[in-house]
Enzyme design. Structure first.
Site, PDB file in Angstrom:
ATOM      1  N   ARG A 111       1.830  14.681  12.893  1.00  0.00           N
ATOM      2  CA  ARG A 111       2.213  14.468  11.495  1.00  0.00           C
ATOM      3  C   ARG A 111       2.130  15.728  10.640  1.00  0.00           C
ATOM      4  O   ARG A 111       1.335  15.808   9.705  1.00  0.00           O
ATOM      5  CB  ARG A 111       1.387  13.329  10.895  1.00  0.00           C
ATOM      6  N   LYS A 114       0.821  -1.221   0.000  1.00  0.00           N
ATOM      7  CA  LYS A 114       0.000   0.000   0.000  1.00  0.00           C
ATOM      8  C   LYS A 114       0.855   1.272   0.000  1.00  0.00           C
ATOM      9  O   LYS A 114       0.572   2.216  -0.728  1.00  0.00           O
ATOM     10  CB  LYS A 114      -0.905  -0.020   1.245  1.00  0.00           C
ATOM     11  N   ASN A 115       1.904   1.278   0.826  1.00  0.00           N
ATOM     12  CA  ASN A 115       2.652   2.517   0.996  1.00  0.00           C
ATOM     13  C   ASN A 115       3.566   2.859  -0.168  1.00  0.00           C
ATOM     14  O   ASN A 115       4.258   3.879  -0.119  1.00  0.00           O
ATOM     15  CB  ASN A 115       3.426   2.503   2.322  1.00  0.00           C
ATOM     16  N   ASP A 138       5.692   0.717  12.016  1.00  0.00           N
ATOM     17  CA  ASP A 138       4.419   0.092  11.639  1.00  0.00           C
ATOM     18  C   ASP A 138       4.266  -1.334  12.180  1.00  0.00           C
ATOM     19  O   ASP A 138       3.159  -1.879  12.154  1.00  0.00           O
ATOM     20  CB  ASP A 138       4.264   0.069  10.106  1.00  0.00           C
ATOM     21  N   CYS A 162      -3.582  12.844  13.378  1.00  0.00           N
ATOM     22  CA  CYS A 162      -4.279  11.550  13.366  1.00  0.00           C
ATOM     23  C   CYS A 162      -3.910  10.812  14.636  1.00  0.00           C
ATOM     24  O   CYS A 162      -3.137  11.312  15.447  1.00  0.00           O
ATOM     25  CB  CYS A 162      -3.940  10.743  12.126  1.00  0.00           C
ATOM     26  N   ARG A 210      -8.206  -0.446   5.790  1.00  0.00           N
ATOM     27  CA  ARG A 210      -7.408   0.518   5.025  1.00  0.00           C
ATOM     28  C   ARG A 210      -6.146  -0.147   4.480  1.00  0.00           C
ATOM     29  O   ARG A 210      -5.648   0.267   3.436  1.00  0.00           O
ATOM     30  CB  ARG A 210      -6.982   1.690   5.924  1.00  0.00           C
TER      31      ARG A 210
HETATM   32  N1  EPU Z   1       7.407  14.749  10.206  1.00  0.00           N
HETATM   33  C1  EPU Z   1       7.489  16.106  10.448  1.00  0.00           C
HETATM   34  N2  EPU Z   1       7.342  16.968   9.391  1.00  0.00           N
HETATM   35  C2  EPU Z   1       7.096  16.527   8.115  1.00  0.00           C
HETATM   36  C3  EPU Z   1       7.018  15.132   7.880  1.00  0.00           C
HETATM   37  C4  EPU Z   1       7.177  14.266   8.958  1.00  0.00           C
HETATM   38  O1  EPU Z   1       7.715  16.543  11.574  1.00  0.00           O
HETATM   39  O2  EPU Z   1       6.985  17.354   7.204  1.00  0.00           O
HETATM   40  C5  EPU Z   1       7.561  13.807  11.330  1.00  0.00           C
HETATM   41  C6  EPU Z   1       6.268  13.042  11.617  1.00  0.00           C
HETATM   42  O3  EPU Z   1       5.386  13.765  12.415  1.00  0.00           O
HETATM   43  C7  EPU Z   1       6.780  11.778  12.267  1.00  0.00           C
HETATM   44  C8  EPU Z   1       8.123  11.546  11.546  1.00  0.00           C
HETATM   45  O4  EPU Z   1       8.478  12.803  10.977  1.00  0.00           O
HETATM   46  O5  EPU Z   1       7.002  11.979  13.630  1.00  0.00           O
HETATM   47  C9  EPU Z   1       8.087  10.487  10.475  1.00  0.00           C
HETATM   48  O6  EPU Z   1       7.062  10.737   9.555  1.00  0.00           O
HETATM   49  P1  EPU Z   1       7.111  10.344   8.021  1.00  0.00           P
HETATM   50  O7  EPU Z   1       6.937  11.581   7.239  1.00  0.00           O
HETATM   51  O8  EPU Z   1       8.306   9.499   7.717  1.00  0.00           O
HETATM   52  O9  EPU Z   1       5.807   9.449   7.920  1.00  0.00           O
HETATM   53  P2  EPU Z   1       4.738   9.521   6.766  1.00  0.00           P
HETATM   54  O10 EPU Z   1       5.425   9.705   5.486  1.00  0.00           O
HETATM   55  O11 EPU Z   1       3.649  10.442   7.145  1.00  0.00           O
HETATM   56  C10 EPU Z   1       4.815   6.976   6.167  1.00  0.00           C
HETATM   57  C11 EPU Z   1       3.828   5.850   6.102  1.00  0.00           C
HETATM   58  C12 EPU Z   1       3.421   5.449   7.511  1.00  0.00           C
HETATM   59  C13 EPU Z   1       4.693   5.029   8.264  1.00  0.00           C
HETATM   60  C14 EPU Z   1       5.722   6.184   8.248  1.00  0.00           C
HETATM   61  C15 EPU Z   1       7.038   5.810   8.884  1.00  0.00           C
HETATM   62  C16 EPU Z   1       2.687   6.165   4.008  1.00  0.00           C
HETATM   63  C17 EPU Z   1       1.433   6.507   3.301  1.00  0.00           C
HETATM   64  N3  EPU Z   1       2.668   6.251   5.339  1.00  0.00           N
HETATM   65  O12 EPU Z   1       4.136   8.052   6.823  1.00  0.00           O
HETATM   66  O13 EPU Z   1       2.559   4.343   7.402  1.00  0.00           O
HETATM   67  O14 EPU Z   1       4.371   4.720   9.602  1.00  0.00           O
HETATM   68  O15 EPU Z   1       5.973   6.579   6.881  1.00  0.00           O
HETATM   69  O16 EPU Z   1       7.617   4.724   8.231  1.00  0.00           O
HETATM   70  O17 EPU Z   1       3.673   5.784   3.384  1.00  0.00           O
HETATM   71  C18 EPU Z   1       0.833   2.883   8.055  1.00  0.00           C
HETATM   72  O18 EPU Z   1       0.983   2.293   6.972  1.00  0.00           O
HETATM   73  O19 EPU Z   1       0.111   2.433   8.980  1.00  0.00           O
HETATM   74  C19 EPU Z   1       1.527   4.150   8.285  1.00  0.00           C
HETATM   75  C20 EPU Z   1       1.190   4.982   9.257  1.00  0.00           C
END
Ligand code: EPU
Length: 423
Positions: free
Chosen positions: A124, A22-23, A308, A119, A400
């Site tokens: 995030r 999915k991701n 995850d 969320c 999801r």
């Molecule tokens: N963060 C910031 N600012 C930003 C972006 C991120 O402070 O602009 C912080 C976040 O708040 C968090 C950390 O950085 O504390 C890591 O966040 P990241 O951006 O890496 O996560 P994401 O891209 O929002 C994806 C996956 C998540 C997975 C995380 C970590 C997708 C759609 N989602 O989220 O997947 O947990 O990377 O590997 O790819 C799930 O599948 O259940 C899921 C939550």
């Protein structure tokens, strides 16, 4: 709303096949919008609610897509994409819809998307995405609850991420592939999904290297083409079934899993007493021990232990021998499950980013509630292990990211059915 009703105690035995992840499917769907002609075909695609929501969002923008359940393929035609305002009603259902930002900026030099908001697992924010867009020459603004960005020309730049954000890296990769000149993304996320996403963009005609490493180099090209592509298997789904074997003292053979991408999880499970056997052809047989052993884990971005899978490991450790320490460094609110597990007889104490898990002999069935996708899957695992009946409410979170979880668990011998949650 649906709920799962689980009568625990069965040892799971049998085989599961893992679907595409999915991701990376979500960013690939968004990137497909940057091809202004032709049809993109994605293969081995599971039937998931997040994919459906993104299809609806893409339709709002003028793109056509269809999912063929029998073929397990998704086709996307973005030739008629002509809008770049993404509405709140759908964005609020799925934070990953913010991935449309990079694609729309790349294709039109403009996007307007509702603020994704917080969320269950944490605040995030998207500040790293936005400062990267600015570096590429976009003006970024906020008006009426919408985040917007606009530019007449995206230009390559060097971007150092403060943190290797997963979707942040993907958004910037999309914006950069059609920008003029060279972009370097430093401290990029290194997840296998980023590697695969870069390979997909490359197949579309992007000039990109270093994907999957901390430094990604992109030389902008004038156009991208629609392609046919099969995304890599879902390491988190594979890991969930590994934990299912571990926690039920079961024996599960997993097909379509790439060991390289889930090595640290297997290593930790081995330390807990789980045995892995590599079958000819690449399947992995997972054998759970009679009693798991306690271990310590710290979640970090790849190649560290994935956040995850932290909730599923917490379920396993809650019935292991001894005391375990879990440290969650990626999201600030990913221990919500501990309270639900404690209601099932677990003994877990949480303080800030640490959870101490004292292994107990048995878990007892109880009514519990899924607060997010992975927390929900972890509660299902707890229900499979527990004595008596567990009901897991808010199954829509689980839908999801896991296709037909109850049917696949039934096929492994679990006593689990889907019912209707009266609340
Ligand atoms: N963060 C910031 N600012 C930003 C972006 C991120 O402070 O602009 C912080 C976040 O708040 C968090 C950390 O950085 O504390 C890591 O966040 P990241 O951006 O890496 O996560 P994401 O891209 O929002 C994806 C996956 C998540 C997975 C995380 C970590 C997708 C759609 N989602 O989220 O997947 O947990 O990377 O590997 O790819 C799930 O599948 O259940 C899921 C939550």
């Amino acid at each position: 709303m649906d709920r799962f009703i689980i009568n625990g105690g069965n040892r799971l035995k049998g085989k599961v096949v893992v679907e595409g992840v999915k991701n990376v499917i979500l960013p690939m769907m968004c990137a497909a919008l940057m091809a202004d002609e032709g049809v993109t075909v994605l293969k081995n695609i599971p039937k998931l609610r997040d994919i459906k929501v993104l299809q609806m969002l893409m339709a709002e923008l003028g793109a056509e897509s269809s999912y063929d359940e029998r073929e397990r393929s998704l086709t996307i035609n973005a030739a008629r994409l002509d809008r770049f305002v993404v509405p709140y009603e759908l964005v609020k259902q799925m934070r990953a819809s913010f991935l449309l930002a990079g694609a729309l900026l790349g294709r039109f030099g403009e996007f307007h998307i509702s603020l994704p908001g917080g969320c269950a697992i944490g605040a995030r924010p998207v500040n790293f995405h936005l400062s990267g867009f600015k570096k590429l020459g976009a003006e970024v603004f906020e008006e009426g609850g919408l985040l917007g960005a606009k530019t007449t020309r995206l230009a390559g730049a060097t971007i150092c991420l403060d943190y290797p954000s997963h979707t942040g890296t993907e958004n910037l990769m999309m914006a950069a592939v059609l920008a003029e000149g060279r972009t370097i993304i430093d401290n990029a996320a290194c997840e296998p999904e980023i590697r695969d996403f870069g390979d997909f963009l490359k197949a579309m005609g992007a000039n990109i290297s270093g994907q999957g490493s901390p430094t990604i180099i992109i030389d902008g090209v004038g156009k991208l083409k629609a392609v046919t592509y099969t995304p890599i298997p879902d390491r988190i789904v594979a890991g969930t079934f590994m934990c299912a074997a571990a926690v039920t003292s079961g024996e599960i053979e997993i097909e379509n899993v790439d060991e390289r991408d889930i090595r640290i999880v297997m290593e930790k499970l081995i330390n807990m007493g789980v045995v892995f056997e590599k079958k000819p052809g690449g399947n992995i047989l997972v054998k759970g021990p009679e009693r798991l052993s306690a271990i310590d884990i710290t979640t970090t971005p790849y190649p560290g232990f994935p956040t995850d899978l932290q909730p599923m490991i917490m379920t396993c450790l809650s019935c292991a021998d001894g005391v375990s320490l879990i440290r969650e460094t990626v999201f600030e609110n990913r221990f919500v499950n501990a309270a639900e597990l404690n209601r099932m007889g677990a003994y877990i104490r949480v303080a800030a980013d640490k959870a101490v898990v004292v292994g107990v002999g048995r878990l007892n069935g109880a009514p519990v509630m899924a607060s997010d996708l992975r927390a929900g899957a972890a509660l299902v695992l707890a229900g499979l292990r527990a004595q008596g009946t567990t009901t897991v409410d808010r199954v829509y979170h689980i839908d999801r990211g896991y296709e037909n979880l109850e049917n696949r668990l039934q096929a492994l011998g679990a006593d689990i059915i889907r019912g209707v949650d009266s609340g």
